[in-house]
Enzyme design. Structure first.
Site, PDB file in Angstrom:
ATOM      1  N   LYS A 112       0.828  -1.212   0.000  1.00 24.45           N
ATOM      2  CA  LYS A 112       0.000   0.000   0.000  1.00 24.45           C
ATOM      3  C   LYS A 112       0.857   1.254   0.000  1.00 24.45           C
ATOM      4  O   LYS A 112       0.524   2.229  -0.666  1.00 24.45           O
ATOM      5  CB  LYS A 112      -0.942   0.010   1.209  1.00 24.45           C
ATOM      6  CG  LYS A 112      -2.070  -0.991   1.069  1.00 24.45           C
ATOM      7  CD  LYS A 112      -3.179  -0.746   2.073  1.00 24.45           C
ATOM      8  CE  LYS A 112      -4.297  -1.760   1.872  1.00 24.45           C
ATOM      9  NZ  LYS A 112      -5.320  -1.708   2.916  1.00 24.45           N
ATOM     10  N   LYS A 201      -6.140 -10.689  -6.208  1.00 24.88           N
ATOM     11  CA  LYS A 201      -7.308 -10.798  -5.326  1.00 24.88           C
ATOM     12  C   LYS A 201      -8.281  -9.666  -5.575  1.00 24.88           C
ATOM     13  O   LYS A 201      -7.879  -8.567  -5.974  1.00 24.88           O
ATOM     14  CB  LYS A 201      -6.870 -10.829  -3.863  1.00 24.88           C
ATOM     15  CG  LYS A 201      -6.521  -9.491  -3.276  1.00 24.88           C
ATOM     16  CD  LYS A 201      -6.474  -9.507  -1.744  1.00 24.88           C
ATOM     17  CE  LYS A 201      -6.101  -8.099  -1.287  1.00 24.88           C
ATOM     18  NZ  LYS A 201      -5.993  -7.894   0.117  1.00 24.88           N
ATOM     19  N   LYS A 204     -10.995  -3.924  -2.417  1.00 26.06           N
ATOM     20  CA  LYS A 204     -11.696  -2.637  -2.385  1.00 26.06           C
ATOM     21  C   LYS A 204     -10.817  -1.537  -2.934  1.00 26.06           C
ATOM     22  O   LYS A 204     -11.270  -0.650  -3.623  1.00 26.06           O
ATOM     23  CB  LYS A 204     -12.084  -2.280  -0.939  1.00 26.06           C
ATOM     24  CG  LYS A 204     -13.285  -3.046  -0.437  1.00 26.06           C
ATOM     25  CD  LYS A 204     -13.655  -2.664   1.000  1.00 26.06           C
ATOM     26  CE  LYS A 204     -12.890  -3.498   2.003  1.00 26.06           C
ATOM     27  NZ  LYS A 204     -13.547  -3.615   3.319  1.00 26.06           N
TER      28      LYS A 204
HETATM   29  P1  TYM Z   1     -10.758  -5.887   5.169  1.00 23.11           P
HETATM   30  O1  TYM Z   1     -11.800  -4.899   5.543  1.00 23.11           O
HETATM   31  O2  TYM Z   1      -9.772  -5.537   4.119  1.00 23.11           O
HETATM   32  O3  TYM Z   1     -11.435  -7.232   4.725  1.00 23.11           O
HETATM   33  C1  TYM Z   1     -12.408  -7.877   5.518  1.00 23.11           C
HETATM   34  C2  TYM Z   1     -12.272  -9.374   5.412  1.00 23.11           C
HETATM   35  O4  TYM Z   1     -12.423  -9.800   4.061  1.00 23.11           O
HETATM   36  C3  TYM Z   1     -11.346 -10.645   3.695  1.00 23.11           C
HETATM   37  N1  TYM Z   1     -11.067 -10.481   2.264  1.00 23.11           N
HETATM   38  C4  TYM Z   1     -11.058 -11.485   1.372  1.00 23.11           C
HETATM   39  N2  TYM Z   1     -11.260 -12.810   1.494  1.00 23.11           N
HETATM   40  C5  TYM Z   1     -11.197 -13.568   0.370  1.00 23.11           C
HETATM   41  N3  TYM Z   1     -10.935 -13.062  -0.861  1.00 23.11           N
HETATM   42  C6  TYM Z   1     -10.730 -11.742  -1.043  1.00 23.11           C
HETATM   43  N4  TYM Z   1     -10.489 -11.259  -2.249  1.00 23.11           N
HETATM   44  C7  TYM Z   1     -10.770 -10.892   0.113  1.00 23.11           C
HETATM   45  N5  TYM Z   1     -10.616  -9.555   0.294  1.00 23.11           N
HETATM   46  C8  TYM Z   1     -10.806  -9.322   1.612  1.00 23.11           C
HETATM   47  C9  TYM Z   1     -10.189 -10.173   4.548  1.00 23.11           C
HETATM   48  O5  TYM Z   1      -9.194 -11.157   4.678  1.00 23.11           O
HETATM   49  C10 TYM Z   1     -10.885  -9.877   5.860  1.00 23.11           C
HETATM   50  O6  TYM Z   1     -11.056 -11.052   6.614  1.00 23.11           O
HETATM   51  N6  TYM Z   1      -7.281  -5.679   8.707  1.00 23.11           N
HETATM   52  C11 TYM Z   1      -8.605  -6.208   8.422  1.00 23.11           C
HETATM   53  C12 TYM Z   1      -9.675  -5.691   9.354  1.00 23.11           C
HETATM   54  C13 TYM Z   1      -9.370  -5.924  10.777  1.00 23.11           C
HETATM   55  C14 TYM Z   1      -9.399  -7.175  11.473  1.00 23.11           C
HETATM   56  C15 TYM Z   1      -9.043  -6.889  12.804  1.00 23.11           C
HETATM   57  C16 TYM Z   1      -9.682  -8.479  11.086  1.00 23.11           C
HETATM   58  C17 TYM Z   1      -9.028  -4.972  11.678  1.00 23.11           C
HETATM   59  N7  TYM Z   1      -8.828  -5.552  12.907  1.00 23.11           N
HETATM   60  C18 TYM Z   1      -8.974  -7.898  13.775  1.00 23.11           C
HETATM   61  C19 TYM Z   1      -9.606  -9.495  12.036  1.00 23.11           C
HETATM   62  C20 TYM Z   1      -9.243  -9.201  13.362  1.00 23.11           C
HETATM   63  C21 TYM Z   1      -8.957  -5.801   7.013  1.00 23.11           C
HETATM   64  O7  TYM Z   1      -8.361  -4.922   6.446  1.00 23.11           O
HETATM   65  O8  TYM Z   1     -10.014  -6.394   6.490  1.00 23.11           O
END
Ligand code: TYM
Length: 338
Positions: A112, A201, A204
């Site tokens: 990023k 992948k 967003k």
């Molecule tokens: P975020 O908001 O980017 O994504 C949320 C969840 O979606 C999953 N994900 C995917 N899974 C499969 N294929 C894809 N293409 C794909 N894109 C996204 C992500 O793996 C995630 O599970 N850092 C985290 C948010 C967070 C969090 C936490 C998660 C903050 N604190 C504590 C678990 C525990 C994030 O950016 O998710």
């Protein structure tokens, strides 16, 4: 009941298919078998430049989508990260235990920040995984408990590793306090890929609008995007992520949505063309997301009720977080106020 916890960033007006399959859908059954904590990571959503009004709107619409997807505030604790102040506080304590070099090795930060230009990236983006570790460890079960799961997609694996490292380091320095969490990654849906660039992948921040299926997409555009998904040369509908990443991704998604194992889908589509696969996938996607979309819009009609649900969740989460933080402060040598 063992604890489970996960979060999602409110960084778009809709979750996409990767978020849904990789995370939110898996949260639903865990409500009944686990003591579940789910939250909107709005503090994480501040790490890149943002508009306050947009963040607020997305926080609510994200909460609405989670509820519409089957998360029940009476069976789990659903809350907004910023409403539980201990997240930011524990992040500080953990950041003092994190090496600068260690944080620099986080691949998501490297990706990023490279995109924004390293100098433009915020310090918040750099410390993002430490805040994530705090999110998780605040809800640690009693020391000695083994089962502490965090259901996420593949892209979060390294952050979970760091969380385990920091938990172990705190325990070693200050006494056993945290259980090391396990990443709960469902292999079949761990990495849903972009419809236009099926080697990458679905994301967003990185995917083009045509590459993303959103949970809140209107039926027309949703169908069109699926019909225009990039497929591969050849004609055979076969699961082979190396040679046929596009078709394999469509099969993965169809299988996840309708519950039919991939080999059965291959047999079903024997002799059929890619268009047939896309048509059936579009039908199932519409069936799945139609009701979620409707329910989300309904919930958005009453933002005050939504805020009440979230405040109640925050109260419950704060009880657990406060208890953990009291122990952390004592172990870490921080003077009590009273
Ligand atoms: P975020 O908001 O980017 O994504 C949320 C969840 O979606 C999953 N994900 C995917 N899974 C499969 N294929 C894809 N293409 C794909 N894109 C996204 C992500 O793996 C995630 O599970 N850092 C985290 C948010 C967070 C969090 C936490 C998660 C903050 N604190 C504590 C678990 C525990 C994030 O950016 O998710």
């Amino acid at each position: 009941r063992p604890r489970v916890l996960s979060g999602i960033q409110p960084t778009a007006d809709s979750f996409h298919l990767g978020n849904y399959l990789g995370a939110v859908r898996q949260w639903v059954p865990l409500q009944d078998t686990h003591e579940a904590f789910y939250f909107l990571a709005n503090l994480h959503a501040m790490t890149a430049e943002y508009d306050p009004e947009v963040l607020l709107r997305r926080t609510r619409v994200s909460a609405a989508q989670i509820l519409a997807s089957g998360i029940d505030p009476d069976r789990c604790t659903l809350f907004v990260q910023s409403q539980v102040f201990e997240h930011a506080e524990l992040q500080w304590v953990l950041s003092c235990l994190t090496g600068y070099g260690e944080a620099s090795r986080m691949t998501q930060f490297k990706d990023k920040s490279a995109k924004q230009g390293a100098a433009a990236a915020s310090v918040g983006l750099f410390t993002y995984p430490i805040l994530q570790a705090a999110d998780i460890l605040l809800y640690t079960p009693q020391v000695g408990e083994k089962d502490f799961q965090v259901p996420v997609g593949e892209d979060q694996r390294q952050h979970l590793e760091l969380t385990r490292t920091l938990a172990g380091r705190f325990n070693h320095r200050f006494g056993p306090t945290f259980v090391e969490p396990n990443a709960h990654i469902l292999k079949s849906v761990a990495k849903i890929t972009d419809l236009q660039e099926p080697e990458r992948k679905m994301s967003k921040s990185a995917s083009s609008p045509q590459g993303i299926i959103n949970v809140l997409d209107e039926p027309g555009p949703l169908r069109k995007k699926i019909m225009r998904a990039v497929t591969d040369t050849g004609t055979e509908i076969k699961y082979d992520p190396e040679a046929k990443p596009g078709v394999s991704n469509l099969l993965t998604v169809l299988s996840a949505l309708n519950g039919t194992p991939i080999p059965d889908l291959e047999a079903h589509f024997a002799g059929a063309g890619y268009g047939q696969l896309k048509k059936e996938l579009a039908e199932v996607a519409l069936e799945t997301f139609g009701p979620i979309r409707e329910r989300t819009l309904e919930l958005m009609n009453d933002p005050a009720e939504l805020d009440r649900i979230l405040a109640k969740g925050a109260d419950r989460a704060a009880e657990v977080a406060a208890a953990t933080m009291a122990v952390v402060r004592e172990r870490a040598g921080l003077l009590r106020r009273r």
